[in-house]
Write an enzyme that holds these catalytic residues in place. Structure first.
Site, PDB file in Angstrom:
ATOM      1  N   SER A   1       0.733  -1.283  -0.225  1.00 56.36           N
ATOM      2  CA  SER A   1      -0.036  -0.046   0.050  1.00 56.36           C
ATOM      3  C   SER A   1       0.666   1.350  -0.099  1.00 56.36           C
ATOM      4  O   SER A   1       1.917   1.457  -0.983  1.00 56.36           O
ATOM      5  CB  SER A   1      -0.843  -0.047   1.155  1.00 56.36           C
ATOM      6  OG  SER A   1      -2.006   0.661   0.899  1.00 56.36           O
TER       7      SER A   1
ATOM      8  N   HIS B   1      -7.555  -5.828  -0.111  1.00 57.78           N
ATOM      9  CA  HIS B   1      -6.281  -4.889   0.166  1.00 57.78           C
ATOM     10  C   HIS B   1      -5.467  -5.719   1.414  1.00 57.78           C
ATOM     11  O   HIS B   1      -5.930  -5.442   2.458  1.00 57.78           O
ATOM     12  CB  HIS B   1      -6.804  -3.715   0.327  1.00 57.78           C
ATOM     13  CG  HIS B   1      -5.688  -2.221   0.585  1.00 57.78           C
ATOM     14  ND1 HIS B   1      -4.863  -1.985  -0.511  1.00 57.78           N
ATOM     15  CD2 HIS B   1      -5.201  -1.811   1.585  1.00 57.78           C
ATOM     16  CE1 HIS B   1      -4.009  -1.371  -0.223  1.00 57.78           C
ATOM     17  NE2 HIS B   1      -4.060  -0.983   1.210  1.00 57.78           N
TER      18      HIS B   1
ATOM     19  N   TRP C   1      -9.999   0.308  -5.285  1.00 56.32           N
ATOM     20  CA  TRP C   1      -9.192   1.707  -4.769  1.00 56.32           C
ATOM     21  C   TRP C   1      -8.196   1.941  -5.359  1.00 56.32           C
ATOM     22  O   TRP C   1      -7.832   3.080  -5.832  1.00 56.32           O
ATOM     23  CB  TRP C   1      -9.446   1.748  -3.364  1.00 56.32           C
ATOM     24  CG  TRP C   1      -9.155   3.176  -2.826  1.00 56.32           C
ATOM     25  CD1 TRP C   1      -7.865   3.241  -1.812  1.00 56.32           C
ATOM     26  CD2 TRP C   1      -9.592   4.377  -2.809  1.00 56.32           C
ATOM     27  NE1 TRP C   1      -7.721   4.547  -1.340  1.00 56.32           N
ATOM     28  CE2 TRP C   1      -8.904   5.144  -1.892  1.00 56.32           C
ATOM     29  CE3 TRP C   1     -10.762   4.887  -3.413  1.00 56.32           C
ATOM     30  CZ2 TRP C   1      -9.177   6.571  -1.818  1.00 56.32           C
ATOM     31  CZ3 TRP C   1     -11.124   6.194  -3.053  1.00 56.32           C
ATOM     32  CH2 TRP C   1     -10.222   6.917  -2.197  1.00 56.32           C
TER      33      TRP C   1
HETATM   34  C1  GCU Z   1      -5.230   4.706   2.123  1.00 62.82           C
HETATM   35  C2  GCU Z   1      -4.932   5.711   0.739  1.00 62.82           C
HETATM   36  C3  GCU Z   1      -4.009   4.767  -0.204  1.00 62.82           C
HETATM   37  C4  GCU Z   1      -2.795   3.932   0.479  1.00 62.82           C
HETATM   38  C5  GCU Z   1      -3.675   3.208   1.512  1.00 62.82           C
HETATM   39  C6  GCU Z   1      -2.721   2.579   2.535  1.00 62.82           C
HETATM   40  O1  GCU Z   1      -6.341   3.838   1.211  1.00 62.82           O
HETATM   41  O2  GCU Z   1      -5.865   6.083   0.043  1.00 62.82           O
HETATM   42  O3  GCU Z   1      -3.361   5.497  -1.197  1.00 62.82           O
HETATM   43  O4  GCU Z   1      -2.179   2.942  -0.424  1.00 62.82           O
HETATM   44  O5  GCU Z   1      -4.448   4.178   2.543  1.00 62.82           O
HETATM   45  O6  GCU Z   1      -1.545   2.728   2.595  1.00 62.82           O
HETATM   46  O7  GCU Z   1      -3.166   1.375   3.318  1.00 62.82           O
END
Ligand code: GCU
Length: 443
Positions: free
Chosen positions: A283, A424, A374
């Site tokens: 992420s 995710h 997302w």
């Molecule tokens: C949020 C953010 C993402 C990121 C994520 C994370 O969802 O919008 O861009 O990758 O957090 O780091 O868990």
């Protein structure tokens, strides 16, 4: 529709503010103030805008790059400075005064499976600021006869969160409170040991002959918007400077820079194969591992796990999270210049395939998850596809696929990709692919 309902499906509103919603991410303990303004988040492929991607193999002067030396000598530096200036921000080099201290060492950790070391990377303070300590945890296969290849990645909740090992020093760093995971009043408690272990299958990794190296990302820069007053930024302010200039580093560049400082240590540790360090992250930390690989060519292999917007996903698709959205929710992640592209993706003189191209000819793994819309799985795949010509120029196979593969199928050669079932996260399936990939390229 208001922002919170689109926050990759795992946000819970904590408190309503007058002008926004304060929301906490159940997966990564983020808190973001989501401005109460209508958000148009697109999840419809038919509504992806038409766009033309800039060519990584044409220089700013319009000259075609046809040789590896022109790539290395002209085009790669051009792209690196473009992404530095317009997106991540410029970071300082390796500081002169930096110290490494081995804090603890055990030769029979995890029931004899591992050697464990804890090392502090100490960065000197200045007249105005205290120094910064990055606490590094290292597990190596106990029976290794040669220096071990390792996976290096930052973690979200302290080194003690990656494994339920009572001998790992409990982090004393500031953390987002998360009582469910044992983080109370911004401090880790004993109850938080192992809370992130599902993402770090340490024993399996050790049995496959790899070591694991990790550090808490908040040691480098705590993940909230304070105008870059804490963490490593103030160590490098000049004279009366109070905040980075618009082309200077945001937090992602700082985390990536921290990975390079850990790499500086790894190069000195004779138990570690310094030329076989794979950098990985999930992420926001996947965005970070990509940028670390781009800025530091000592990383032999790079892994992006669900990195999404600002990571592997093409911004011009504006699918799922967009530039405006990421810059509003996390104003500290990128440099201020990047806000120019809020709602202006069409003006970007680059896209995220340039970030992947900067890794060439080194192996890169891009991983998506089916429910992680997302992060735009297709956009993540396409950045690999559009970086492929650079890999070919450098004599590597890159990735031949032009269509998204089947779910749970790993495709490509030096650029490898999968989209797995689920949400995710980092799963055993992901790790299995990463270790197979490292076996193929580093063993
Ligand atoms: C949020 C953010 C993402 C990121 C994520 C994370 O969802 O919008 O861009 O990758 O957090 O780091 O868990």
């Amino acid at each position: 529709m208001w922002g919170v309902s689109y926050y990759h499906g795992v946000m819970q509103p904590i408190q309503l503010l007058q002008r926004g919603v304060l929301a906490g991410c159940l997966l990564c303990s983020t808190v973001a103030v989501l401005k109460a303004q209508p958000l148009v988040i697109n999840y419809d492929e038919a509504k992806v805008p038409r766009f033309t991607l800039p060519d990584p193999l044409t220089t700013q002067d319009g000259i075609q790059v046809t040789t590896p030396s022109a790539w290395k000598g002209i085009r790669r530096p051009e792209i690196l400075s473009l992404l530095t200036r317009e997106m991540f921000g410029e970071a300082p080099g390796s500081p002169e005064s930096m110290q490494f201290k081995v804090e603890s060492e055990s030769v029979d950790a995890l029931d004899g499976l591992a050697r464990r070391k804890e090392v502090t990377v100490h960065l000197e303070g200045t007249a105005d600021t205290a120094g910064v300590d990055i606490d590094v945890l290292i597990y190596l296969p106990a029976k290794a006869e040669k220096p071990s290849p390792v996976f290096l990645g930052l973690n979200f909740a302290g080194n003690h969160s990656i494994q339920n090992d009572p001998d790992i020093t409990l982090s004393k760093s500031w953390m987002r409170s998360n009582p469910q995971n044992g983080i109370v009043d911004h401090q880790a408690t004993e109850a938080s040991r192992g809370s992130g272990s599902s993402r770090w299958p340490v024993e399996t990794i050790l049995k496959r002959g790899y070591g694991v190296v990790t550090a808490y990302y908040g040691d480098i820069d705590p993940d909230f918007d304070d105008g870059w007053q804490n963490g490593v930024h103030p160590l490098f302010y000049r004279d009366s400077q109070k905040t980075p200039e618009s082309h200077q580093w945001g937090s992602i560049a700082a985390w990536a820079w921290g990975l390079s400082r850990i790499m500086d240590y790894l190069q000195t540790d004779h138990d570690i194969a310094g030329n076989k360090v794979s950098v990985l992250g999930h992420s926001r930390l996947g965005k970070t591992s990509l940028w670390a690989g781009a800025t530091d060519e000592r990383f032999a292999l790079v892994i992006s796990n669900n990195s999404g917007c600002g990571g592997a996903a093409l911004s011009k698709r504006a699918y799922g999270e967009t530039i405006r959205r990421i810059n509003s929710s996390f104003p500290h992640w990128f440099c201020d210049n990047f806000t120019y592209y809020n709602d202006r993706e069409h003006l970007l003189p680059f896209d995220q395939h340039y970030l992947i191209a900067l890794l060439a000819p080194r192996p890169v793994y891009i991983a998506s998850a089916q429910e992680d819309r997302w992060a735009d799985p297709k956009g993540e795949f396409l950045s690999g596809v559009y970086a492929d010509p650079v890999y070919r120029l450098l004599g590597k196979k890159g990735i031949s696929a032009r269509e998204m593969p089947e779910i749970n199928e790993s495709v490509g050669d030096t650029i490898r990709y999968h989209i797995r079932t689920g949400k995710h996260d980092v799963t055993d399936f992901d790790w299995e692919q990463y270790m197979n990939f490292a076996d193929q390229h580093l063993k």
